[in-house]
Every structure is written in C-alpha cells, then in structure tokens.
Enzyme design. Structure first.
Site, PDB file in Angstrom:
ATOM      1  N   GLU A 244     -67.069  17.912 -10.539  1.00  0.00           N
ATOM      2  CA  GLU A 244     -68.462  17.800 -11.285  1.00  0.00           C
ATOM      3  C   GLU A 244     -69.087  16.704 -10.206  1.00  0.00           C
ATOM      4  O   GLU A 244     -68.867  15.521 -10.164  1.00  0.00           O
ATOM      5  CB  GLU A 244     -68.393  17.242 -12.610  1.00  0.00           C
ATOM      6  CG  GLU A 244     -67.642  18.057 -13.606  1.00  0.00           C
ATOM      7  CD  GLU A 244     -68.278  19.449 -13.946  1.00  0.00           C
ATOM      8  OE1 GLU A 244     -69.218  19.539 -13.888  1.00  0.00           O
ATOM      9  OE2 GLU A 244     -67.282  20.349 -14.177  1.00  0.00           O
ATOM     10  N   CYS A 278     -76.719  13.017 -13.328  1.00  0.00           N
ATOM     11  CA  CYS A 278     -76.716  13.864 -12.103  1.00  0.00           C
ATOM     12  C   CYS A 278     -77.793  15.122 -12.626  1.00  0.00           C
ATOM     13  O   CYS A 278     -77.961  16.016 -11.596  1.00  0.00           O
ATOM     14  CB  CYS A 278     -75.127  14.431 -12.304  1.00  0.00           C
ATOM     15  SG  CYS A 278     -74.599  14.899 -13.834  1.00  0.00           S
TER      16      CYS A 278
HETATM   17  N1  LIG Z   1     -71.924  16.647 -12.292  1.00  0.00           N
HETATM   18  C1  LIG Z   1     -71.701  15.874 -13.047  1.00  0.00           C
HETATM   19  O1  LIG Z   1     -71.093  15.957 -14.249  1.00  0.00           O
HETATM   20  C2  LIG Z   1     -71.748  14.354 -12.633  1.00  0.00           C
HETATM   21  C3  LIG Z   1     -72.031  13.954 -11.387  1.00  0.00           C
HETATM   22  N2  LIG Z   1     -72.323  12.387 -11.158  1.00  0.00           N
HETATM   23  C4  LIG Z   1     -72.351  12.294  -9.662  1.00  0.00           C
HETATM   24  O2  LIG Z   1     -71.563  10.930  -9.614  1.00  0.00           O
HETATM   25  C5  LIG Z   1     -72.511  10.109  -8.538  1.00  0.00           C
HETATM   26  C6  LIG Z   1     -72.207   8.692  -9.104  1.00  0.00           C
HETATM   27  O3  LIG Z   1     -70.986   8.424  -9.388  1.00  0.00           O
HETATM   28  P1  LIG Z   1     -70.285   7.301  -8.257  1.00  0.00           P
HETATM   29  O4  LIG Z   1     -69.249   6.559  -9.083  1.00  0.00           O
HETATM   30  O5  LIG Z   1     -71.116   6.729  -7.186  1.00  0.00           O
HETATM   31  O6  LIG Z   1     -69.323   8.715  -7.425  1.00  0.00           O
HETATM   32  P2  LIG Z   1     -68.471   8.322  -6.176  1.00  0.00           P
HETATM   33  O7  LIG Z   1     -67.989   9.631  -5.789  1.00  0.00           O
HETATM   34  O8  LIG Z   1     -68.476   7.216  -5.483  1.00  0.00           O
HETATM   35  O9  LIG Z   1     -67.093   7.761  -7.052  1.00  0.00           O
HETATM   36  C7  LIG Z   1     -66.411   8.307  -8.087  1.00  0.00           C
HETATM   37  C8  LIG Z   1     -64.739   8.235  -8.086  1.00  0.00           C
HETATM   38  O10 LIG Z   1     -64.239   8.639  -7.001  1.00  0.00           O
HETATM   39  C9  LIG Z   1     -63.689   7.229  -6.190  1.00  0.00           C
HETATM   40  N3  LIG Z   1     -63.434   7.737  -4.968  1.00  0.00           N
HETATM   41  C10 LIG Z   1     -64.412   7.444  -3.903  1.00  0.00           C
HETATM   42  N4  LIG Z   1     -63.866   7.729  -2.680  1.00  0.00           N
HETATM   43  C11 LIG Z   1     -62.874   8.314  -2.778  1.00  0.00           C
HETATM   44  C12 LIG Z   1     -62.066   8.857  -1.989  1.00  0.00           C
HETATM   45  N5  LIG Z   1     -62.149   9.096  -0.703  1.00  0.00           N
HETATM   46  N6  LIG Z   1     -60.798   9.480  -2.547  1.00  0.00           N
HETATM   47  C13 LIG Z   1     -60.672   9.358  -3.665  1.00  0.00           C
HETATM   48  N7  LIG Z   1     -61.317   8.682  -4.784  1.00  0.00           N
HETATM   49  C14 LIG Z   1     -62.368   8.422  -4.169  1.00  0.00           C
HETATM   50  C15 LIG Z   1     -64.234   6.143  -6.792  1.00  0.00           C
HETATM   51  O11 LIG Z   1     -63.594   5.061  -6.861  1.00  0.00           O
HETATM   52  C16 LIG Z   1     -64.720   6.708  -8.103  1.00  0.00           C
HETATM   53  O12 LIG Z   1     -63.444   6.441  -9.073  1.00  0.00           O
HETATM   54  C17 LIG Z   1     -73.735  10.818  -8.508  1.00  0.00           C
HETATM   55  O13 LIG Z   1     -73.790  11.501  -7.181  1.00  0.00           O
HETATM   56  C18 LIG Z   1     -73.998  11.757  -9.451  1.00  0.00           C
HETATM   57  O14 LIG Z   1     -74.761  12.957  -9.207  1.00  0.00           O
HETATM   58  C19 LIG Z   1     -72.279  11.635 -12.135  1.00  0.00           C
HETATM   59  C20 LIG Z   1     -72.207  12.029 -13.388  1.00  0.00           C
HETATM   60  C21 LIG Z   1     -72.051  13.599 -13.863  1.00  0.00           C
HETATM   61  O1  LIG Z   2     -70.078  16.468 -20.563  1.00  0.00           O
HETATM   62  C1  LIG Z   2     -70.638  16.728 -21.827  1.00  0.00           C
HETATM   63  O2  LIG Z   2     -70.341  16.581 -22.845  1.00  0.00           O
HETATM   64  C2  LIG Z   2     -72.104  17.303 -21.715  1.00  0.00           C
HETATM   65  C3  LIG Z   2     -72.806  16.810 -20.335  1.00  0.00           C
HETATM   66  C4  LIG Z   2     -73.560  15.624 -20.488  1.00  0.00           C
HETATM   67  O3  LIG Z   2     -73.270  14.779 -21.081  1.00  0.00           O
HETATM   68  N1  LIG Z   2     -74.290  15.521 -19.420  1.00  0.00           N
HETATM   69  C5  LIG Z   2     -75.423  14.254 -19.307  1.00  0.00           C
HETATM   70  C6  LIG Z   2     -74.813  13.377 -18.459  1.00  0.00           C
HETATM   71  C7  LIG Z   2     -74.670  13.751 -17.018  1.00  0.00           C
HETATM   72  C8  LIG Z   2     -74.534  13.167 -15.929  1.00  0.00           C
HETATM   73  O4  LIG Z   2     -75.461  12.257 -15.610  1.00  0.00           O
HETATM   74  O5  LIG Z   2     -73.613  12.872 -15.342  1.00  0.00           O
HETATM   75  C9  LIG Z   2     -76.790  14.924 -19.337  1.00  0.00           C
HETATM   76  O6  LIG Z   2     -76.952  15.942 -19.129  1.00  0.00           O
HETATM   77  O7  LIG Z   2     -77.814  14.014 -19.418  1.00  0.00           O
END
Ligand SMILES: NC(=O)C1=CN([C@@H]2O[C@H](COP(=O)(O)OP(=O)(O)OC[C@H]3O[C@@H](n4cnc5c(N)ncnc54)[C@H](O)[C@@H]3O)[C@@H](O)[C@H]2O)C=CC1
Ligand SMILES: O=C(O)CCC(=O)N[C@@H](CCC(=O)O)C(=O)O
Length: 488
Positions: A244, A278
């Site tokens: 995700e 996100c």
């Molecule tokens: N699509 C979705 O459901 C969501 C996506 N996000 C995305 O997450 C990002 C923000 O979160 P961050 O914590 O900055 O993400 P990040 O990718 O920097 O870190 C996520 C996890 O991966 C670990 N990590 C980092 N580099 C790694 C590697 N090379 N190998 C293994 N593990 C590694 C980190 O320590 C952390 O536990 C944004 O880009 C946001 O869009 C956030 C929430 C929901």
């Molecule tokens: O995972 C769920 O139960 C539903 C998805 C959710 O909570 N989405 C939030 C946050 C997503 C994010 O920033 O990572 C949303 O749509 O606001």
C-alpha cells in the site's frame, strides 16, 4: 530500555539507538535501540514456533482474543490518542478518531474473514466440494508514521485472525504508539510469539524483509520503499507481498452551484492530517475562467484562516504539525523549487517557528511549470492546475504514474460517469472528500500506488490462501470406469 518484544519477553535491542520526539516541542518521547539481524532471526524463530498452535485454534478462539484486544484499546483509548497526538503531531480530536478506527477494525475484519475467506461447501458429483482457507504462516508487517496505530492494525488484525503469526516493524518515527499497541495485545492474552515487536529503522526493516523465514510481507509506506521491496521479492512466488503506497491524487473541480461546499471539501481533501494522508488531494484541477478564479479566491481566503497548532492546543486546531523538522524542511524546499520553476503562490506555505514542524497550508498554481514532477509531496501543499475543458481535466488527472485516489466535484452525473470510466485509481469519489476511506470497503491503488492487493475490507484476501477440497468419507469405485482400465 527493553524496546523489543520477542517470544513473549521484553528485551533490549542491540542495534542502532534512536528516539522519537514531539515534532512541535522536540521533547524526547521514546528512546531505545533497534533490533539487529540476529534479533530479527530470533523473532522469526519465535513466530515460527508459535504459528502452529495459533493456527490450530478455532476461529472463535482467535476472535475472542481479538475482541479482548478491542476492549484493551478502549481501556487505553485516552492514553493511546495522546500518544498518537504527541508522536505524530496530529490534533487530539483526530488521534481519537484513529483509535476508534482501530477498535472498529476488529468487527469489520471478522465480517470480512467470514465473507471472503470463510468456509463454503456444496455437493459435486458423489463428493462434497469444500473451500477453506489457511494462513500463510509467519508474516512481517511494516507500518508508516502517518497512522501509526490504524494502518499497521489494518494488517495485523486480519493476519492474526486468519491464523498467521506476525513480526511487527513499526515506523522508527512512531515507536511509542507501537509499544502501547503491543501492550494492548498482551493485555488481551495473545500467546507468546504470535506477535513480536521489532523496533528499529531502515537496517531493521532490511534485515526483516530479507529474512528467509518469513512467508509474507504486508507493507504500508512510501512508493520508494515499496518498489524496493517488490524488486527484492521478485522471483519469490512462494512469498506473499501486499503493498500500500503513496499517490499523487487529482481532485477535479467542475463548475458547481455550492461554491462553499466545494471549498470545504477541497480543504478536507488537501489539508487534513497536515496533508499527510496517502489519499490527500495533491493536484487540484480548476476550470479556466471567472468561476475558477472565484473558487480559488474563496479557497485561499478560507485556507488562510485554518488553525494550525500543537496536538493538544485548545481550542483544537484543524491541522497539527508534519512528522518532523526534516519533513518540514523538505516540504519548504519542494515549494521553493516549484516557485523557482514558474509556480505562482496563491497562498504560500510557511513555517512560523524554525524549531517546530508546524506548516501553514500552501496553495501553488503550477499550471505554468514545465515538466511538473510526478511526485507525492506528503504535506499541506496543494498544487493547482487550470484546465480548458473537461477532457483536458481528465487527461491531466490521469497524468501520473500513481493511481490511489481521484475525485470529482460536479453537479453533473454524466460528467461523473465519464470521470469514473476514464480515471485510473482504486478510489474514485464524486462530491466527497478524497480522504477518510471506509474500512468497510477495499482500500488500495493501481500503478505506483499498490500491487493489486487491496487492504481494509479485502485484507482478508492476502492473509490466507484458499484450499479447495473434494471430500467423501468412503472410497468407492465409480459405477462406470474410464475406457482402457480393467479392474477384473
Ligand atoms: N496506500 C496506503 O495505504 C498508504 C500509503 N502511505 C504512504 O506512506 C508514506 C509515508 O510513510 P513512511 O513511514 O515515510 O514510509 P517509508 O517507506 O519511509 O517507511 C515505511 C516502513 O518501511 C521501513 N523501511 C524503509 N526503508 C526500508 C527498506 N529499504 N527495506 C525495508 N524496510 C524499509 C521503514 O522503517 C518503515 O517501517 C507516504 O508515501 C504515504 O503515501 C501511508 C499511509 C497509507
Ligand atoms: O484501512 C482502512 O481501514 C481504510 C483506509 C483508511 O483508513 N484510509 C485513510 C488513511 C489512508 C492514509 O493516509 O494512509 C484515509 O483514506 O483517510
């Protein structure tokens, strides 16, 4: 400091020291050491040992532990919301909604498990065809910082429900929330080794992702890390990988009757959680001409009055801080870069205090910027693009490698139908904010936003694999034998 939880014991990490701080005051909230590769290995062994016993429990037994976890979350709701607020900077009212989402995840996951991965059977010839599901085994869960409780919970709860054992590697920016969550699982009576906590930064993550003892990895985080993991898992069809990731989400505004409703919906889409969701709208597509000018003037006027403040400020702010001073600096630099390349500041994002990660909302008109970078700016900076006609708006909306969320504000159903058909994203909304997706629906993106393993309601799908059986209690010869086979 005993920062790791392995095989039912708290123990000190032997890896790198790190700490989490309140992003506004810089007060240290948590300090400890991360897990080394050897400690990751011992957690994998603990999870492997615990797996058969947990998987063999009946579904009802596992549900009762999950329900006890929900009760523990409720008992600690205030403490948990406060911890989320102080560690991420999000306002207390918003942190409280995150705790509620964590509690609600239990019942939703049970419903989803039964509906999507439960048991079904029916007659097939002289046998019974039965469909059941089995857990993968030992799975790693990687969490992001923006929802340090709710998003890892969205993988952990369905994984445990399906009978997997779990290795939880939270974001290094939010270790305290992770620790408190694991304590709630302990309070719920989860057996030793079924959930292990591996605190640590990138090195711990790398060691965990590379450990041959894991059967799967469920990741929520940036596209950069997710892509890296995808490459790392290539050639390993035996391991399940659910990604995700981020988005560069478009929100298209068509001329609508209720201008203020449009402005409010844009603000909820772009600036909630200080733009750190996100699903946040990153690109606002506005029609050229006088109506578009009026909408933007009103958006700027209302956005410039948004309250921004510390998580516990009273009266409560709408926006808290971004996650760190480093994140604030990177966002300010991204704004400078866009301004240097032809963007026009309709409302400049500012950082009022150098030592606090508080940013005011920013709105830039980037229509004139050549080669706009297709990247996610994870903060309160909205980019406006003016469009000539609806076809151009849709083309612009789709001009991204990502595909998480897309929205349309329009009074025309025909336009929404066209938008729905032609936009490429896992979430497509009409006259509703882009953020705040329902846990009762699948949640995931296409393109650079995910690998087609949607989470939330569909998380059950990647937590278990289907086993199809043809069953009959006694073995009998068929009435008619196949040609060429003689039994006498
Ligand atoms: N699509 C979705 O459901 C969501 C996506 N996000 C995305 O997450 C990002 C923000 O979160 P961050 O914590 O900055 O993400 P990040 O990718 O920097 O870190 C996520 C996890 O991966 C670990 N990590 C980092 N580099 C790694 C590697 N090379 N190998 C293994 N593990 C590694 C980190 O320590 C952390 O536990 C944004 O880009 C946001 O869009 C956030 C929430 C929901
Ligand atoms: O995972 C769920 O139960 C539903 C998805 C959710 O909570 N989405 C939030 C946050 C997503 C994010 O920033 O990572 C949303 O749509 O606001």
């Amino acid at each position: 400091m005993n920062s790791l939880y392995i095989a039912g014991e708290w123990l000190a990490g032997q890896g790198e020291s790190f700490q989490s701080v309140n992003p506004v005051t810089q007060q240290v909230l948590w300090a400890g050491e991360g897990a080394t590769a050897a400690q990751v290995e011992s957690a994998v062994q603990a999870a492997r040992q615990a797996f058969p016993g947990w998987a063999r429990r009946t579904l009802e037994e596992r549900i009762s532990v999950l329900e006890a976890f929900a009760a523990a979350l409720k008992n600690h709701a205030d403490e948990l919301a406060r911890t989320i607020g102080e560690e991420t900077g999000k306002p207390l009212w918003e942190a409280a909604t995150e705790v509620t989402s964590m509690v609600n995840k239990i019942a939703i996951s049970v419903q989803s498990y039964r509906e999507r991965t439960g048991e079904k059977s029916g007659p097939l010839g002289d046998a019974t065809a039965v469909l059941r599901h089995k857990p993968h085994g030992v799975v790693a869960v990687f969490g992001p910082y923006n929802f340090p409780g709710h998003l890892p919970n969205g993988h952990i709860v369905p994984a445990l429900l399906a009978g997997n054992s779990v290795l939880f590697k939270p974001s290094e920016l939010t270790p305290k929330v992770a620790e408190l969550t694991v304590k709630c699982w302990i309070e719920a009576g989860l057996p030793a080794g079924v959930l292990n906590l591996l605190q640590g930064a990138r090195e711990t993550g790398i060691a965990l992702a590379a450990n041959p003892g894991i059967d799967g990895l469920f990741f929520t985080g940036s596209s950069r890390t997710g892509n890296h993991l995808h490459k790392q898992f290539s050639g390993r069809p035996d391991k399940i990988l659910a990604l995700e990731m981020g988005g560069n989400n478009p929100l298209v505004v068509d001329q609508v009757a209720d201008l203020d409703a449009a402005v409010y919906t844009i603000i909820q889409s772009a600036f909630i959680s200080a733009g750190q969701r996100c699903t946040c709208a990153r690109r606002l597509l506005v029609p050229q001409g006088a109506w578009g000018d009026t909408l933007l003037a009103r958006l700027v006027a209302v956005s410039s009055t948004i309250d921004v403040g510390a998580f516990d400020q009273q009266p409560a702010p709408f926006m808290g801080s971004v996650i760190s001073l480093g994140a604030a600096k990177a966002l300010m630099e991204a704004q400078e870069h866009l301004l240097a390349n032809g963007a026009v500041a309709l409302l400049e994002m500012t950082q009022p205090q150098a030592q606090a990660a508080l940013l005011t909302p920013g709105i830039l008109d980037v229509t004139a910027v050549a080669d706009r970078p297709d990247e996610e700016l994870f903060g309160p900076l909205l980019q406006v693009i003016r469009y000539a006609d609806f076809e151009a708006a849709i083309a612009e909306a789709n001009d991204t490698a990502y595909g998480l969320a897309a929205g349309l504000l329009s009074d025309s159903e025909a336009r929404y139908q066209q938008f729905w058909l032609e936009s490429r994203a896992g979430i497509v909304n009409w006259n509703k904010q882009l953020t705040g997706a329902a846990s009762s629906a699948p949640f995931g993106g296409v393109g650079a936003s995910g690998n087609h393993r949607a989470s939330a309601y569909y998380a059950a799908d990647y937590c278990a694999y289907p086993v199809a059986s043809l069953e009959t209690p006694s073995l009998t010869l068929p009435a008619a034998l196949t040609p060429g086979v003689r039994m006498s």
